[in-house]
Design an enzyme around this catalytic site. Structure first.
Site: not given
Lengths: 362, 362
Positions: A122, A166, A189
């Protein structure tokens, strides 16, 4: 005991780190092998399903394919590259116009190698398009309070436009508490229930759409496949892929059915679909007999299966038997190189959108 | 010009107040008559659908039914009565145990007669089970700020456990702003996107489920119909009935398809269903040919159709041709007397749950 690392199906969800314990060429042991390896949050279908048909084997079928009709390959890698270039151009333009660079903060807790790899990917992806990335790496025994403190700081930091925790978190932490602490304006997200609620409701707009399902729909759009009025079957009903994918297809006026582990006749229902989105984590579960001629297939599954001919001893396959699908479908995403590359592209897209929204840019 | 008043399909949504302009016995004019009369927030299907078959007429079919198999009638009136008795007992018990009585506040703005009737019915229903009701009636030209002030007061009032803003609001008000101001802990209508998001997500629990779809599922439960593993088709995808009904059925492990105005073959898809929930507001749209033998039918539609033999000049029918359904289905809700009475029962149930939650009672 060796370990394997796979691409995560959502931007913050890590597939399980699983041990290699046995090898065999038989279908039965492949099943046994493959069972626990499916991606964590996706649903498990009864193991017996694909044992009813002969095994889906690429080597066996490739020879026959030469003279048979072949589906269009939906090249997610190439589309994702194009999207990243578009994002890069937008980021430059934004920087030139108002001197602001979008920022993504990632919080990693613990020492899982797979999670570390995803976070690294990422970070690299952010760098490649000019988005700032901020990383916090806490030890496995960090307290929930520490994580919440960092989230709070990022919530208040105007240079951060997206926050990603995460997953999975260490077991002593309450995942729901932590995810709920991310302010909705930075929930890149798209997993916040308020975003999911808005996604489900007509006349409401979510601030963010979860990255993997957003990537699936983006592939359909970019390849010009109609959605409106089409029958769509989503296989799997996870919070991170299946359910939001179904809601997205519904928003685009498809007639949607969700097939899941309790569905009695998944093959029959799937065969009615013009569009199939499969996200269950069962290798080669969707056989040719499940597919209506001319259907478009988006395969979200990324499943390792034993392959002695590969230097790594395994290869990745989707939920859909690719070789059989190629002979029946109009178009199909390959695994890898289909939906996978779209997830990070959509995360970058959500981060850019968030930054634009913060400054009222269009 | 006379006006008609119909039961609202959700606890706070009022059907349109519509003028009677013409009368005729022909099917075409019935359609024309009936078109604009369907309940406001439900979806409109193409008008031509039910013109393809001969008209669904109760008088014509009742004679033939005597010797034919007849579906079980799902008696919503009787179930709602039973639920209200249960709620009444709980309310008494709560009062005896901790001296607290659940309270429901209803805000009504303007002079719509239909809205006033619904509010009066809710008040009566509260009284009948011992729930306190609070009513605010503001004039049509009240400001949004005034409404927000009352919501804020009720949000902070510990004797109020549920707040309901009667819809529709006057056009100068922003409905979304007003509904969002109701705190989620008192959103007994269950329309807040956070509640809808939780309803959609596995592993999350909504604080409240919208009343009409909750009533539909309650009927299935109370009559002992299995949901798990069944094919369910929900016709209509409104925020207040169709969509949450689909999410509820999905939570109970049905395989759900949503049929809507853009669906190309609604009849074929509906015919696959073991459970049909219809919420579109099109009288008699679901004909016998749409129904799989042995299906269970929950008909949410409440549609007025012209009936010269009735003293009122009209009668109420559902979305489903009841007489044809009775010959094919295993069970069916009548209209009126099916889902209708369940909505207010579920509103009372949500208010009681809210009060219990406020005092950590089980």
């Amino acid at each position: 005991m060796a370990s394997m690392i796979f691409t995560d199906p959502s931007s913050s969800v890590t597939a399980r780190l699983l041990p290699f314990t046995r090898f065999s060429n038989s279908v039965v042991s492949l099943r046994r092998f493959v069972g626990p390896l499916h991606v964590g949050p996706l649903l498990t279908f009864p193991r017996t399903l694909s044992l009813l048909s002969p095994p889906c084997s690429s080597r066996f079928i490739i020879a026959a394919m030469a003279t048979e009709p072949s589906a269009k390959v939906i090249d997610g890698k190439s589309v994702a590259k194009q999207i990243r270039e578009e994002i890069s151009a937008h980021v430059s333009k934004m920087k030139d116009a108002i001197g602001v660079v979008p920022g993504l903060a990632v919080i990693l807790v613990g020492d899982r190698k797979d999670s570390a790899t995803y976070v690294r990917n990422k970070k690299k992806a952010c760098e490649s398009v000019g988005i700032n990335s901020f990383e916090v790496h806490l030890p496995d025994d960090a307290s929930e309070q520490e994580v919440l403190k960092f989230i709070s700081d990022f919530n208040h930091d105007p240079s951060v436009h997206g926050i990603l925790v995460q997953l999975p978190l260490p077991s002593h932490m309450n995942e729901q508490n932590i995810l709920n602490a991310v302010m909705i304006e930075k929930d890149v997200d798209g997993f916040h229930p308020l975003n999911i609620g808005r996604l489900a409701m007509r006349g409401r707009e979510p601030l963010f759409v979860p990255c993997t399902p957003k990537g699936c729909i983006e592939l359909l759009h970019r390849y010009g496949f109609d959605i409106k009025g089409k029958r769509a079957v989503v296989i799997g009903r996870s919070n991170i892929v299946g359910m939001p994918a179904a809601l997205l297809l519904q928003r685009e006026d498809a007639t949607v059915s969700i097939v899941h582990s309790r569905t009695k006749n998944p093959e029959e229902i799937t065969r009615q679909a013009d569009i199939i989105v499969s996200a269950v984590g069962q290798p080669n579960m969707v056989r040719g007999s499940w597919i209506k001629p001319g259907a478009v297939i988006i395969d979200v599954g990324i499943n390792p299966v034993e392959d002695a001919s590969s230097p790594r001893g395994y290869r990745l396959v989707g939920d859909v038997c690719y070789e059989e699908a190629c002979k029946i479908a109009a178009a199909v995403t390959p695994v890898p190189g289909g939906v996978g590359p779209m997830t990070i592209a959509m995360l970058l897209s959500n981060t850019l959108s968030s930054a634009k929204r913060a400054y009222n840019l269009k």
